[in-house]
Design a protein around this motif. Structure first.
Motif, PDB file in Angstrom:
ATOM      1  N   TRP A  92       0.839  -1.198   0.000  1.00 47.95           N
ATOM      2  CA  TRP A  92       0.000   0.000   0.000  1.00 47.95           C
ATOM      3  C   TRP A  92       0.875   1.248   0.000  1.00 47.95           C
ATOM      4  CZ3 TRP A  92      -0.882   4.306   2.973  1.00 47.95           C
ATOM      5  CH2 TRP A  92      -2.036   5.030   2.675  1.00 47.95           C
ATOM      6  N   LEU A  93       1.915   1.227   0.819  1.00 44.02           N
ATOM      7  CA  LEU A  93       2.838   2.360   0.872  1.00 44.02           C
ATOM      8  C   LEU A  93       3.546   2.535  -0.475  1.00 44.02           C
ATOM      9  CD1 LEU A  93       4.116   4.586   2.583  1.00 44.02           C
ATOM     10  CD2 LEU A  93       5.831   2.925   3.298  1.00 44.02           C
ATOM     11  N   GLY A  94       3.955   1.431  -1.091  1.00 42.96           N
ATOM     12  CA  GLY A  94       4.594   1.499  -2.405  1.00 42.96           C
ATOM     13  C   GLY A  94       3.662   2.053  -3.464  1.00 42.96           C
ATOM     14  N   ALA A  95       2.399   1.646  -3.436  1.00 45.24           N
ATOM     15  CA  ALA A  95       1.427   2.166  -4.398  1.00 45.24           C
ATOM     16  C   ALA A  95       1.172   3.653  -4.156  1.00 45.24           C
ATOM     17  CB  ALA A  95       0.123   1.375  -4.320  1.00 45.24           C
ATOM     18  N   LEU A  96       1.117   4.060  -2.889  1.00 42.58           N
ATOM     19  CA  LEU A  96       0.933   5.472  -2.565  1.00 42.58           C
ATOM     20  C   LEU A  96       2.122   6.302  -3.059  1.00 42.58           C
ATOM     21  CD1 LEU A  96      -0.633   7.750  -1.145  1.00 42.58           C
ATOM     22  CD2 LEU A  96       0.610   7.148   0.942  1.00 42.58           C
ATOM     23  N   LEU A  97       3.333   5.821  -2.815  1.00 42.68           N
ATOM     24  CA  LEU A  97       4.517   6.534  -3.299  1.00 42.68           C
ATOM     25  C   LEU A  97       4.558   6.564  -4.829  1.00 42.68           C
ATOM     26  CD1 LEU A  97       7.219   5.298  -0.762  1.00 42.68           C
ATOM     27  CD2 LEU A  97       6.184   7.571  -0.910  1.00 42.68           C
ATOM     28  N   SER A  98       4.058   5.513  -5.461  1.00 46.79           N
ATOM     29  CA  SER A  98       3.966   5.512  -6.931  1.00 46.79           C
ATOM     30  C   SER A  98       3.016   6.603  -7.405  1.00 46.79           C
ATOM     31  CB  SER A  98       3.487   4.152  -7.438  1.00 46.79           C
ATOM     32  OG  SER A  98       4.411   3.145  -7.150  1.00 46.79           O
ATOM     33  N   CYS A  99       1.867   6.718  -6.735  1.00 45.75           N
ATOM     34  CA  CYS A  99       0.913   7.779  -7.085  1.00 45.75           C
ATOM     35  C   CYS A  99       1.571   9.151  -6.959  1.00 45.75           C
ATOM     36  CB  CYS A  99      -0.320   7.727  -6.176  1.00 45.75           C
ATOM     37  SG  CYS A  99      -1.427   6.359  -6.470  1.00 45.75           S
ATOM     38  N   LEU A 100       2.249   9.374  -5.849  1.00 46.00           N
ATOM     39  CA  LEU A 100       2.907  10.663  -5.628  1.00 46.00           C
ATOM     40  C   LEU A 100       4.004  10.913  -6.659  1.00 46.00           C
ATOM     41  CD1 LEU A 100       3.127  10.626  -1.731  1.00 46.00           C
ATOM     42  CD2 LEU A 100       1.522  11.910  -3.167  1.00 46.00           C
ATOM     43  N   THR A 101       4.739   9.869  -7.011  1.00 48.81           N
ATOM     44  CA  THR A 101       5.794   9.991  -8.018  1.00 48.81           C
ATOM     45  C   THR A 101       5.217  10.389  -9.369  1.00 48.81           C
ATOM     46  OG1 THR A 101       7.145   8.341  -6.890  1.00 48.81           O
ATOM     47  CG2 THR A 101       7.645   8.752  -9.201  1.00 48.81           C
ATOM     48  N   PHE A 102       4.141   9.719  -9.774  1.00 43.43           N
ATOM     49  CA  PHE A 102       3.555  10.036 -11.070  1.00 43.43           C
ATOM     50  C   PHE A 102       2.906  11.420 -11.069  1.00 43.43           C
ATOM     51  CE2 PHE A 102       3.526   5.292 -11.549  1.00 43.43           C
ATOM     52  CZ  PHE A 102       4.543   5.273 -12.491  1.00 43.43           C
ATOM     53  N   LEU A 103       2.353  11.837  -9.926  1.00 42.73           N
ATOM     54  CA  LEU A 103       1.838  13.203  -9.839  1.00 42.73           C
ATOM     55  C   LEU A 103       2.971  14.223  -9.983  1.00 42.73           C
ATOM     56  CD1 LEU A 103      -0.901  13.219  -7.049  1.00 42.73           C
ATOM     57  CD2 LEU A 103      -1.169  13.729  -9.473  1.00 42.73           C
ATOM     58  N   ALA A 104       4.103  13.938  -9.337  1.00 43.25           N
ATOM     59  CA  ALA A 104       5.261  14.833  -9.458  1.00 43.25           C
ATOM     60  C   ALA A 104       5.750  14.877 -10.907  1.00 43.25           C
ATOM     61  CB  ALA A 104       6.378  14.377  -8.527  1.00 43.25           C
ATOM     62  N   LEU A 105       5.786  13.718 -11.556  1.00 40.42           N
ATOM     63  CA  LEU A 105       6.191  13.685 -12.964  1.00 40.42           C
ATOM     64  C   LEU A 105       5.225  14.489 -13.833  1.00 40.42           C
ATOM     65  CD1 LEU A 105       7.314   9.994 -13.517  1.00 40.42           C
ATOM     66  CD2 LEU A 105       8.672  12.025 -13.950  1.00 40.42           C
ATOM     67  N   LEU A 106       3.926  14.298 -13.611  1.00 38.28           N
ATOM     68  CA  LEU A 106       2.935  15.044 -14.381  1.00 38.28           C
ATOM     69  C   LEU A 106       3.096  16.546 -14.185  1.00 38.28           C
ATOM     70  CD1 LEU A 106      -0.276  12.884 -13.935  1.00 38.28           C
ATOM     71  CD2 LEU A 106       0.822  13.485 -16.079  1.00 38.28           C
ATOM     72  N   PHE A 107       3.302  16.953 -12.941  1.00 38.69           N
ATOM     73  CA  PHE A 107       3.495  18.366 -12.641  1.00 38.69           C
ATOM     74  C   PHE A 107       4.709  18.912 -13.398  1.00 38.69           C
ATOM     75  CE2 PHE A 107       5.680  21.581 -10.035  1.00 38.69           C
ATOM     76  CZ  PHE A 107       4.711  22.575 -10.051  1.00 38.69           C
ATOM     77  N   GLY A 108       5.819  18.200 -13.293  1.00 37.13           N
ATOM     78  CA  GLY A 108       7.042  18.644 -13.954  1.00 37.13           C
ATOM     79  C   GLY A 108       6.911  18.696 -15.460  1.00 37.13           C
ATOM     80  N   LEU A 109       6.275  17.690 -16.031  1.00 40.29           N
ATOM     81  CA  LEU A 109       6.122  17.670 -17.484  1.00 40.29           C
ATOM     82  C   LEU A 109       5.186  18.771 -17.965  1.00 40.29           C
ATOM     83  CD1 LEU A 109       6.017  13.812 -17.978  1.00 40.29           C
ATOM     84  CD2 LEU A 109       7.832  15.361 -18.744  1.00 40.29           C
ATOM     85  N   GLN A 110       4.166  19.069 -17.185  1.00 38.35           N
ATOM     86  CA  GLN A 110       3.264  20.161 -17.559  1.00 38.35           C
ATOM     87  C   GLN A 110       3.977  21.511 -17.453  1.00 38.35           C
ATOM     88  OE1 GLN A 110       0.254  20.070 -18.917  1.00 38.35           O
ATOM     89  NE2 GLN A 110       0.170  17.857 -18.845  1.00 38.35           N
ATOM     90  N   ILE A 111       4.729  21.711 -16.375  1.00 41.72           N
ATOM     91  CA  ILE A 111       5.482  22.954 -16.217  1.00 41.72           C
ATOM     92  C   ILE A 111       6.502  23.114 -17.352  1.00 41.72           C
ATOM     93  CG2 ILE A 111       7.209  24.129 -14.763  1.00 41.72           C
ATOM     94  CD1 ILE A 111       4.432  24.350 -13.639  1.00 41.72           C
ATOM     95  N   GLY A 112       7.143  22.000 -17.710  1.00 49.50           N
ATOM     96  CA  GLY A 112       8.124  22.021 -18.793  1.00 49.50           C
ATOM     97  C   GLY A 112       7.509  21.992 -20.175  1.00 49.50           C
TER      98      GLY A 112
END
Length: 139
Positions: A92-112
């Protein structure tokens, strides 16, 4: 005619498959960040070159690499817990960190302004949300 597996068996397999997918993706991404650090650092400097995040690009890449590695370890730990028959709290913790990681990636890619790459990340984000849901279900 053979009977279908019970809903608990199906949930167990769903958890295992989703955690396996996330573990593979996160492990590969974390290893890519570690082994190709200089190339990745140059890429993020280029992508964020005209944004306000430019001075933070490389430190944020390091944070992303740590998040990916932690997510991979959590998903792998959850797989082991499933195989041992204990509640997959690490998964569950790994899946949660995956969600946060992909959100961070989405944020960065949108900003870029790399919208094409952001579209590809959405699929993995949805898999991680489904994994978080499935692993967090009682049963």
């Amino acid at each position: 005619m053979a009977d279908l597996p019970s809903s608990l068996t199906t949930l167990w397999w769903l958890r295992l498959l989703l955690l396996g997918c996330l573990a593979l993706v996160m492990t590969d991404a974390a290893l890519d960040k570690a082994t190709g650090w200089s190339g990745n650092a140059e890429y993020v400097k280029k992508v964020f070159g005209s944004s306000r995040l430019r001075p933070l690009a490389v430190p944020l890449l390091a944070v992303l690499a740590v998040l990916m590695g932690s997510a991979a370890l959590g998903c792998l730990g959850g797989i082991v817990q499933l195989l041992l028959g204990v509640p997959p709290s690490l998964g569950w913790l790994g899946a949660l960190l995956s969600c946060l990681t992909f959100l961070a990636l989405l944020f960065g890619l949108q900003i870029g302004r790399d919208h094409d790459s952001a579209k590809g990340v959405v699929v993995y984000f949805l898999i991680s949300v489904l994994g978080l849901w499935a692993v967090g279900m009682a049963g």
